[in-house]
Each structure stands twice: as C-alpha cells, then as structure tokens.
Scaffold this active site. Structure first.
Site, short mmCIF file in Angstrom:
data_model
loop_
_atom_site.label_atom_id
_atom_site.label_comp_id
_atom_site.label_asym_id
_atom_site.label_seq_id
_atom_site.Cartn_x
_atom_site.Cartn_y
_atom_site.Cartn_z
N GLY A 46 0.83 -1.20 0.00
CA GLY A 46 0.00 0.00 0.00
C GLY A 46 0.86 1.24 0.00
O GLY A 46 1.99 1.22 0.51
N GLN A 51 2.98 9.92 1.21
CA GLN A 51 4.33 9.33 1.33
C GLN A 51 5.24 9.70 0.17
O GLN A 51 6.46 9.57 0.27
CB GLN A 51 4.22 7.80 1.40
CG GLN A 51 3.52 7.31 2.66
CD GLN A 51 3.34 5.81 2.62
OE1 GLN A 51 2.37 5.32 2.09
NE2 GLN A 51 4.31 5.08 3.16
N CYS A 92 5.75 -0.20 7.30
CA CYS A 92 5.40 0.96 6.47
C CYS A 92 6.61 1.32 5.61
O CYS A 92 7.73 1.33 6.11
CB CYS A 92 5.02 2.13 7.36
SG CYS A 92 4.63 3.65 6.48
N LEU A 93 6.38 1.63 4.33
CA LEU A 93 7.49 2.02 3.45
C LEU A 93 8.17 3.30 3.92
O LEU A 93 9.31 3.55 3.57
CB LEU A 93 6.99 2.19 2.01
CG LEU A 93 6.53 0.90 1.32
CD1 LEU A 93 5.97 1.20 -0.06
CD2 LEU A 93 7.68 -0.10 1.23
N HIS A 134 -4.53 1.90 7.58
CA HIS A 134 -3.15 2.40 7.67
C HIS A 134 -2.91 3.50 6.63
O HIS A 134 -2.38 4.57 6.95
CB HIS A 134 -2.19 1.22 7.48
CG HIS A 134 -0.74 1.58 7.41
ND1 HIS A 134 0.18 1.13 8.33
CD2 HIS A 134 -0.03 2.32 6.52
CE1 HIS A 134 1.39 1.60 8.02
NE2 HIS A 134 1.29 2.32 6.91
N GLU A 135 -3.35 3.24 5.38
CA GLU A 135 -3.11 4.23 4.31
C GLU A 135 -3.98 5.48 4.51
O GLU A 135 -3.54 6.60 4.24
CB GLU A 135 -3.39 3.62 2.93
CG GLU A 135 -2.60 2.37 2.60
CD GLU A 135 -1.10 2.49 2.81
OE1 GLU A 135 -0.56 3.61 2.73
OE2 GLU A 135 -0.46 1.46 3.08
N HIS A 138 -2.31 7.84 6.75
CA HIS A 138 -1.28 8.66 6.08
C HIS A 138 -1.90 9.95 5.53
O HIS A 138 -1.30 11.03 5.62
CB HIS A 138 -0.63 7.90 4.92
CG HIS A 138 0.47 6.97 5.33
ND1 HIS A 138 1.60 7.41 6.00
CD2 HIS A 138 0.64 5.64 5.14
CE1 HIS A 138 2.40 6.36 6.21
NE2 HIS A 138 1.86 5.29 5.71
NI NI Z 1 2.62 3.34 5.61
#
Ligand code: NI
Length: 169
Positions: A46, A51, A92-93, A134-135, A138
């Site tokens: 995701g 991000q 998370c990225l 989660h997304e 963000h």
């Molecule tokens: Ni994330």
C-alpha cells in the site's frame, strides 16, 4: 511511468493533511500509476500520496501475491467500522525495517472514487482492512508509529535518522 521518492519518518512532511481531489483527471491517473509502480518496486502492499509528498487524497493498494489486484482509492471515507478490534503487526514504506503491533477495527466498509471518478464501495476484513486504515491514516498525516509508546517512537526516530545519515556516506 516513474518511480517516486518515498518520504521517511520522522520527515515532517508525513504529517501534512491531504486535500480532497476535485476532479479525477489525467494528472491524477498519472500520479496513481506512478504510485503503483513505486509501491510494487519497493515492494509494498500500500502507498498513500502523502508518502510521495503529493498531499492529495489518493491511495494505491495491492495485497495479492501476483500483484494483479490493484485498488485505487480517491477521497476515501470509512462508512462502517466494526466494533470488533483486531491486532496486526504493521510495517510501512516510510518507516523501513520497523514492525510493531497496532490495534484497529477488524472490518471496515470504505467508499471512494475510482480512476474513472465513479463511486466504489469496498467491504474489507483481515489484511485489506488493516491496509486501508493504515493508508487512510497517512492522508490525515498519521504514521503508524504514533500509536506506539513515546519511548518506542523516539527509539525508532533515532534509528531511522542514523540510517538516513549512513546512506549519505
Ligand atoms: Ni505506511
């Protein structure tokens, strides 16, 4: 298509609140395509526009092993969230190498626009439910580590700052 640089915690820009997308145009479709390519390359399941420092309400998700079930959510909103909660070990990225448990609603129903500007409604449970929540965080400027204790969070920030400095050498 292009790979986009991903912001890393504790970058302040990760706390920017994304604005709704007024029109789903070619610019939005291009950003979504670039985000999908960036997510697959990372690899991740995701990615939120926040991000990649694009502060618009746009998310790409693909939890499939084969990378053939891409979901694009534009201006998402949760219309139903279960009372039941579930705990999942998240990563998370934007927080590379860190995994920790977060508790969220076990099931959510989300409404969002798709890439043609049509309303889609998705009922999610399990990993997809975790990923959507989660997304969406963000887009509100929330990184999952903010659910952890202050001590854990400061350790993570210190570790990532060190990693980022090491990359420069
Ligand atoms: Ni994330």
């Amino acid at each position: 298509m292009a790979l986009l640089p991903i912001l890393h915690y504790p970058d302040e820009r990760l706390h920017t609140v994304a604005t709704p997308i007024a029109e789903v145009d070619d610019g939005v479709r291009q950003l979504a395509a670039d985000m999908a390519e960036t997510m697959y390359e990372a690899p991740g399941i995701g990615l939120a526009a926040t991000q990649v420092n694009a502060h618009r309400q746009l998310i790409v998700i693909d939890i499939s092993e084969a990378h053939d079930q891409l979901i694009t959510l534009i201006n998402p909103r949760i219309v139903v969230a279960s009372e039941e909660r579930a705990v999942y070990e998240e990563g998370c990225l934007s927080v590379p190498g860190i995994f920790d448990e977060v508790e969220r609603a076990a099931r959510v129903t989300v409404e969002a626009l798709d890439l043609q500007g049509r309303i889609q409604r998705i009922e999610a449970e399990g990993l997809l439910s975790v990923c959507i929540q989660h997304e969406m965080d963000h887009l509100k400027g929330i990184v999952f580590v903010e659910y952890l204790s202050r001590l854990k969070r400061s350790r993570i920030a210190a570790k990532l700052r060190k990693q980022q400095q090491q990359k420069v050498l």
